[in-house]
Write a protein that holds these residues in place. Structure first.
Motif, PDB file in Angstrom:
ATOM      1  N   TYR A   1       0.836  -1.202   0.000  1.00 50.58           N
ATOM      2  CA  TYR A   1       0.000   0.000   0.000  1.00 50.58           C
ATOM      3  C   TYR A   1       0.872   1.253   0.000  1.00 50.58           C
ATOM      4  O   TYR A   1       0.626   2.192  -0.743  1.00 50.58           O
ATOM      5  N   TRP A   2       1.900   1.246   0.843  1.00 43.63           N
ATOM      6  CA  TRP A   2       2.808   2.394   0.935  1.00 43.63           C
ATOM      7  C   TRP A   2       3.624   2.565  -0.352  1.00 43.63           C
ATOM      8  O   TRP A   2       3.669   3.641  -0.928  1.00 43.63           O
ATOM      9  N   LEU A   3       4.246   1.490  -0.828  1.00 41.55           N
ATOM     10  CA  LEU A   3       5.176   1.587  -1.938  1.00 41.55           C
ATOM     11  C   LEU A   3       4.489   1.671  -3.298  1.00 41.55           C
ATOM     12  O   LEU A   3       4.820   2.518  -4.121  1.00 41.55           O
ATOM     13  N   LYS A   4       3.529   0.817  -3.532  1.00 36.22           N
ATOM     14  CA  LYS A   4       2.905   0.740  -4.857  1.00 36.22           C
ATOM     15  C   LYS A   4       1.806   1.781  -5.059  1.00 36.22           C
ATOM     16  O   LYS A   4       1.554   2.195  -6.181  1.00 36.22           O
ATOM     17  N   LEU A   5       1.126   2.160  -3.963  1.00 38.10           N
ATOM     18  CA  LEU A   5       0.008   3.087  -4.095  1.00 38.10           C
ATOM     19  C   LEU A   5       0.318   4.468  -3.528  1.00 38.10           C
ATOM     20  O   LEU A   5      -0.575   5.298  -3.380  1.00 38.10           O
ATOM     21  N   ASN A   6       1.589   4.677  -3.170  1.00 36.09           N
ATOM     22  CA  ASN A   6       2.050   5.975  -2.673  1.00 36.09           C
ATOM     23  C   ASN A   6       1.241   6.499  -1.486  1.00 36.09           C
ATOM     24  O   ASN A   6       0.910   7.673  -1.416  1.00 36.09           O
ATOM     25  N   LYS A   7       0.972   5.621  -0.545  1.00 35.32           N
ATOM     26  CA  LYS A   7       0.247   6.015   0.664  1.00 35.32           C
ATOM     27  C   LYS A   7       1.237   6.455   1.738  1.00 35.32           C
ATOM     28  O   LYS A   7       2.442   6.311   1.596  1.00 35.32           O
ATOM     29  N   SER A   8       0.711   6.938   2.834  1.00 35.23           N
ATOM     30  CA  SER A   8       1.523   7.468   3.929  1.00 35.23           C
ATOM     31  C   SER A   8       2.532   6.446   4.455  1.00 35.23           C
ATOM     32  O   SER A   8       2.253   5.241   4.523  1.00 35.23           O
ATOM     33  N   ALA A   9       3.694   6.943   4.863  1.00 34.58           N
ATOM     34  CA  ALA A   9       4.728   6.084   5.450  1.00 34.58           C
ATOM     35  C   ALA A   9       4.264   5.488   6.776  1.00 34.58           C
ATOM     36  O   ALA A   9       4.881   4.539   7.270  1.00 34.58           O
ATOM     37  N   MET A  10       3.197   5.985   7.342  1.00 34.45           N
ATOM     38  CA  MET A  10       2.648   5.402   8.572  1.00 34.45           C
ATOM     39  C   MET A  10       2.217   3.953   8.347  1.00 34.45           C
ATOM     40  O   MET A  10       2.152   3.175   9.287  1.00 34.45           O
ATOM     41  N   TRP A  11       1.946   3.589   7.115  1.00 31.12           N
ATOM     42  CA  TRP A  11       1.600   2.202   6.803  1.00 31.12           C
ATOM     43  C   TRP A  11       2.763   1.268   7.124  1.00 31.12           C
ATOM     44  O   TRP A  11       2.562   0.081   7.392  1.00 31.12           O
ATOM     45  N   LEU A  12       3.979   1.808   7.126  1.00 31.43           N
ATOM     46  CA  LEU A  12       5.151   0.996   7.458  1.00 31.43           C
ATOM     47  C   LEU A  12       5.128   0.547   8.912  1.00 31.43           C
ATOM     48  O   LEU A  12       5.628  -0.527   9.243  1.00 31.43           O
ATOM     49  N   VAL A  13       4.540   1.354   9.781  1.00 30.21           N
ATOM     50  CA  VAL A  13       4.420   0.974  11.194  1.00 30.21           C
ATOM     51  C   VAL A  13       3.513  -0.249  11.309  1.00 30.21           C
ATOM     52  O   VAL A  13       3.873  -1.246  11.945  1.00 30.21           O
ATOM     53  N   LEU A  14       2.348  -0.191  10.677  1.00 29.36           N
ATOM     54  CA  LEU A  14       1.436  -1.338  10.683  1.00 29.36           C
ATOM     55  C   LEU A  14       2.104  -2.558  10.064  1.00 29.36           C
ATOM     56  O   LEU A  14       2.014  -3.670  10.601  1.00 29.36           O
ATOM     57  N   GLY A  15       2.808  -2.348   8.955  1.00 28.70           N
ATOM     58  CA  GLY A  15       3.480  -3.464   8.287  1.00 28.70           C
ATOM     59  C   GLY A  15       4.529  -4.106   9.164  1.00 28.70           C
ATOM     60  O   GLY A  15       4.606  -5.331   9.271  1.00 28.70           O
ATOM     61  N   THR A  16       5.326  -3.298   9.820  1.00 27.07           N
ATOM     62  CA  THR A  16       6.387  -3.822  10.678  1.00 27.07           C
ATOM     63  C   THR A  16       5.831  -4.578  11.869  1.00 27.07           C
ATOM     64  O   THR A  16       6.270  -5.692  12.178  1.00 27.07           O
ATOM     65  N   VAL A  17       4.848  -4.013  12.536  1.00 26.97           N
ATOM     66  CA  VAL A  17       4.238  -4.679  13.695  1.00 26.97           C
ATOM     67  C   VAL A  17       3.560  -5.974  13.269  1.00 26.97           C
ATOM     68  O   VAL A  17       3.688  -7.007  13.936  1.00 26.97           O
ATOM     69  N   SER A  18       2.876  -5.939  12.154  1.00 24.73           N
ATOM     70  CA  SER A  18       2.189  -7.142  11.666  1.00 24.73           C
ATOM     71  C   SER A  18       3.173  -8.260  11.333  1.00 24.73           C
ATOM     72  O   SER A  18       2.926  -9.430  11.654  1.00 24.73           O
ATOM     73  N   LEU A  19       4.289  -7.907  10.700  1.00 23.10           N
ATOM     74  CA  LEU A  19       5.268  -8.936  10.345  1.00 23.10           C
ATOM     75  C   LEU A  19       5.992  -9.467  11.574  1.00 23.10           C
ATOM     76  O   LEU A  19       6.332 -10.652  11.633  1.00 23.10           O
ATOM     77  N   TRP A  20       6.188  -8.633  12.573  1.00 22.29           N
ATOM     78  CA  TRP A  20       6.749  -9.115  13.843  1.00 22.29           C
ATOM     79  C   TRP A  20       5.781 -10.109  14.483  1.00 22.29           C
ATOM     80  O   TRP A  20       6.192 -11.183  14.945  1.00 22.29           O
ATOM     81  N   LEU A  21       4.486  -9.770  14.509  1.00 24.87           N
ATOM     82  CA  LEU A  21       3.477 -10.663  15.080  1.00 24.87           C
ATOM     83  C   LEU A  21       3.421 -11.981  14.314  1.00 24.87           C
ATOM     84  O   LEU A  21       3.319 -13.055  14.909  1.00 24.87           O
ATOM     85  N   PHE A  22       3.515 -11.910  13.006  1.00 24.81           N
ATOM     86  CA  PHE A  22       3.533 -13.114  12.174  1.00 24.81           C
ATOM     87  C   PHE A  22       4.656 -14.059  12.604  1.00 24.81           C
ATOM     88  O   PHE A  22       4.441 -15.247  12.826  1.00 24.81           O
ATOM     89  N   ALA A  23       5.858 -13.522  12.743  1.00 23.47           N
ATOM     90  CA  ALA A  23       7.006 -14.350  13.126  1.00 23.47           C
ATOM     91  C   ALA A  23       6.808 -14.952  14.509  1.00 23.47           C
ATOM     92  O   ALA A  23       7.096 -16.136  14.734  1.00 23.47           O
ATOM     93  N   TYR A  24       6.299 -14.170  15.431  1.00 24.37           N
ATOM     94  CA  TYR A  24       6.047 -14.670  16.786  1.00 24.37           C
ATOM     95  C   TYR A  24       5.017 -15.805  16.772  1.00 24.37           C
ATOM     96  O   TYR A  24       5.218 -16.847  17.404  1.00 24.37           O
ATOM     97  N   LEU A  25       3.929 -15.611  16.054  1.00 22.84           N
ATOM     98  CA  LEU A  25       2.868 -16.620  16.035  1.00 22.84           C
ATOM     99  C   LEU A  25       3.356 -17.959  15.481  1.00 22.84           C
ATOM    100  O   LEU A  25       2.928 -19.020  15.947  1.00 22.84           O
ATOM    101  N   LEU A  26       4.261 -17.918  14.524  1.00 25.42           N
ATOM    102  CA  LEU A  26       4.778 -19.186  13.996  1.00 25.42           C
ATOM    103  C   LEU A  26       5.601 -19.947  15.038  1.00 25.42           C
ATOM    104  O   LEU A  26       5.725 -21.166  14.953  1.00 25.42           O
TER     105      LEU A  26
END
Length: 107
Positions: free
Chosen positions: A23-48
């Motif tokens: 969303y951030w890179l391809k659709l030129n949305k706010s860099a705040m999306w990177l915060v959601l992306g980072t937290v989500s990917l951290w949660l993904f790794a933890y859940l596995l």
């Protein structure tokens, strides 16, 4: 049951994280999306790490099918693109492979 819940949670977290970066890179949305992306990917790794498996690689291989299914569902529900027969057949082929990997008898 905990493995199934961990896989579902991991799939949602991974797809959300990757989509936030998309969303951030391809659709030129706010860099705040990177915060959601980072937290989500951290949660993904933890859940596995909650998956009940003797080997991480086997858990990750099995999770791949859950990810594929969740990705096809995301494409359909969130992005509005109906899966075609190849999406559905491919998902089922992967599911059969995951069942063999995760539940196959080991000696």
């Amino acid at each position: 049951m905990m493995t199934f819940i961990a896989f579902i949670g991991a799939a949602v977290a991974e797809i959300t994280g990757c989509f936030a970066f998309w969303y951030w890179l391809k659709l030129n949305k706010s860099a705040m999306w990177l915060v959601l992306g980072t937290v989500s990917l951290w949660l993904f790794a933890y859940l596995l790490t909650l998956v009940e498996s003797e080997f991480a690689g086997r858990a990750y291989a099995t999770y791949g099918t859950v990810y594929i299914f969740a990705s096809i569902l995301w494409m359909w529900v969130i992005e509005g693109n109906t899966p075609d027969r190849f999406d559905i057949i491919g998902t089922f082929v992967c599911a059969i492979g995951a069942l063999i990997i995760f539940f196959g008898p080991r000696g």
